[in-house]
Scaffold this motif. Structure first.
Motif, mmCIF file in Angstrom:
data_model
loop_
_atom_site.group_PDB
_atom_site.id
_atom_site.type_symbol
_atom_site.label_atom_id
_atom_site.label_comp_id
_atom_site.label_asym_id
_atom_site.label_seq_id
_atom_site.Cartn_x
_atom_site.Cartn_y
_atom_site.Cartn_z
ATOM 1 N N ARG A 318 0.835 -1.214 0.000
ATOM 2 C CA ARG A 318 0.000 0.000 0.000
ATOM 3 C C ARG A 318 0.862 1.254 0.000
ATOM 4 N NH1 ARG A 318 -5.627 -0.512 -1.011
ATOM 5 N NH2 ARG A 318 -5.995 -2.752 -0.707
ATOM 6 N N ILE A 319 1.910 1.225 0.809
ATOM 7 C CA ILE A 319 2.791 2.398 0.889
ATOM 8 C C ILE A 319 3.557 2.591 -0.417
ATOM 9 C CG2 ILE A 319 4.815 3.333 2.056
ATOM 10 C CD1 ILE A 319 3.715 2.048 4.648
ATOM 11 N N ARG A 320 4.030 1.487 -1.002
ATOM 12 C CA ARG A 320 4.706 1.589 -2.303
ATOM 13 C C ARG A 320 3.759 2.144 -3.367
ATOM 14 N NH1 ARG A 320 7.160 -3.453 -0.969
ATOM 15 N NH2 ARG A 320 5.488 -4.543 -2.068
ATOM 16 N N SER A 321 2.523 1.653 -3.348
ATOM 17 C CA SER A 321 1.535 2.122 -4.321
ATOM 18 C C SER A 321 1.232 3.602 -4.142
ATOM 19 C CB SER A 321 0.251 1.296 -4.172
ATOM 20 O OG SER A 321 -0.766 1.758 -5.046
ATOM 21 N N LEU A 322 1.150 4.027 -2.894
ATOM 22 C CA LEU A 322 0.880 5.441 -2.613
ATOM 23 C C LEU A 322 2.015 6.307 -3.139
ATOM 24 C CD1 LEU A 322 -0.826 7.622 -1.172
ATOM 25 C CD2 LEU A 322 0.484 7.133 0.916
ATOM 26 N N LYS A 323 3.253 5.872 -2.904
ATOM 27 C CA LYS A 323 4.404 6.628 -3.389
ATOM 28 C C LYS A 323 4.412 6.691 -4.911
ATOM 29 C CE LYS A 323 7.523 5.703 0.514
ATOM 30 N NZ LYS A 323 8.768 5.007 0.929
ATOM 31 N N ALA A 324 4.105 5.575 -5.552
ATOM 32 C CA ALA A 324 4.114 5.515 -7.013
ATOM 33 C C ALA A 324 3.041 6.435 -7.599
ATOM 34 C CB ALA A 324 3.898 4.080 -7.479
ATOM 35 N N ASN A 325 1.870 6.403 -6.983
ATOM 36 C CA ASN A 325 0.779 7.239 -7.464
ATOM 37 C C ASN A 325 1.083 8.724 -7.258
ATOM 38 O OD1 ASN A 325 -0.735 5.052 -8.287
ATOM 39 N ND2 ASN A 325 -1.832 4.874 -6.337
ATOM 40 N N ALA A 326 1.776 9.027 -6.150
ATOM 41 C CA ALA A 326 2.083 10.419 -5.851
ATOM 42 C C ALA A 326 3.105 10.975 -6.846
ATOM 43 C CB ALA A 326 2.632 10.544 -4.426
ATOM 44 N N LEU A 327 3.951 10.088 -7.372
ATOM 45 C CA LEU A 327 4.998 10.514 -8.287
ATOM 46 C C LEU A 327 4.546 10.495 -9.754
ATOM 47 C CD1 LEU A 327 8.047 8.670 -6.682
ATOM 48 C CD2 LEU A 327 7.544 11.123 -6.584
ATOM 49 N N SER A 328 3.423 9.840 -10.016
ATOM 50 C CA SER A 328 2.967 9.712 -11.413
ATOM 51 C C SER A 328 2.259 10.956 -11.910
ATOM 52 C CB SER A 328 2.048 8.502 -11.523
ATOM 53 O OG SER A 328 0.882 8.695 -10.731
#
Length: 328
Positions: A318-328
């Motif tokens: 979940r945390i990895r996904s949040l970081k990825a979405n925030a950077l996209s």
């Protein structure tokens, strides 16, 4: 891998604590949680000295990892406390449902750490002034005796209130999976304390299959406040620790006495005997099966190790996904 400063304080691998859920904890559950990298907790409430000694000895046979022993201030037993700090000597002594006052110093004098559970910001400030090492902020979603403020509101307020003392805060109430751990970290907590999820574990033998079936089939709205139980097991104390009431899964017994709560005080001895006898006979599922609203998230009974592994994997994803979405 998720690792917070709490892990260093408690000397654990993962920031997951098993709530004491007395008197339903077993050495097998406590040791399984600790061996899996979290921290197990033995509840002392409603336990005899002989039973507690047996659970502690068995836990130490099954794990060399840290574990806690918990006290509720409202059922405090001086002899048992002396045994814990002088003989049992767990890494952590924890408490709930009252102001621990001088107990904090006595635990520190024994070379142990003190962890205290609160339901309000005021209680957190009191605990911080006493010098506790860790604070559990328990939201109203939790099972057992709990307050009236939800975890989403309470946890960040407690984090802010004790930030100057640099006391790690653990979130409790409504947490049963990796999403809950990730959310707690976003709120500023350094870990989670879970009871209901571990009630539905293979090692929770004192809970029994019927209670576990109730948990995994329940929706969150089935975990209701047991309004009459304060009259049966009074939790009021001289420090006016706050309004609290237990939460449990709906049963005929609870529904009947919630309606007749005005009569509960006069019937307290009989009701107390009924509940305690039910505990001894393994019939808590018919009377007051404590559970939090996180029951709505639980759909299986799993070994404690698998529960912890799943939570950590999901939280990290979940945390990895949040970081990825925030950077996209």
């Amino acid at each position: 891998m998720i690792r917070t400063p709490l892990c260093d304080v408690l000397n654990i691998q993962y920031p997951i604590i098993q709530a004491a859920i007395a008197p339903y904890t077993t050495a097998e559950l406590v040791s399984a949680v600790s061996n899996a990298g979290g921290m197990g907790s033995i509840g002392s409430a409603l336990r005899s000295m002989d039973d507690l000694r047996m659970q502690v000895a068995r836990t130490k046979e099954l794990t060399s990892r840290p574990f806690a022993i918990n006290f509720t201030i409202t059922t405090f037993n001086e002899d048992i406390f002396n045994y814990v700090v002088s003989e049992a000597k767990p890494r952590i002594v924890s408490s709930a449902l009252g102001n621990p006052k001088e107990l904090v110093k006595r635990v520190h004098d024994a070379g142990l750490l003190f962890m205290h559970q609160v339901h309000t910001v005021k209680q957190a400030r009191q605990a911080a002034e006493l010098g506790v090492d860790v604070i559990i902020a328990q939201g109203s979603e939790a099972g057992g005796f709990t307050g009236n403020v939800s975890s989403l509101s309470l946890v960040p307020q407690v984090v802010d209130a004790v930030a100057d003392k640099k006391i790690p805060v653990i979130a409790a109430g409504g947490i049963a999976d990796g999403r809950g751990l990730a959310a707690a970290l976003m709120l500023g907590a350094q870990g989670v304390n879970m009871g209901t999820r571990f009630l539905a574990s293979s090692e929770a033998s004192l809970v029994g299959p019927e209670w576990q079936k109730q948990i995994i089939s329940a929706e969150s709205e089935d975990a209701i406040k047991v309004n009459f139980l304060d009259s049966v097991f009074p939790v009021a104390n001289p420090d006016a620790y706050g309004e609290i009431a237990p939460r449990a899964l709906r049963t005929r017994f609870i529904e009947e006495w919630n309606i007749k709560s005005g009569e509960a005080k006069s019937q307290a001895p009989q009701l107390r005997s009924t509940i305690l006898t039910g505990i001894k006979e393994g019939r808590s599922h018919e009377l007051v099966p404590f559970s939090g609203q996180s029951a709505g998230l639980i759909r299986n009974v799993l070994p404690a190790k698998e529960i912890i592994t799943n939570i950590m994997n999901e939280a990290e994803e979940r945390i990895r996904s949040l970081k990825a979405n925030a950077l996209s």
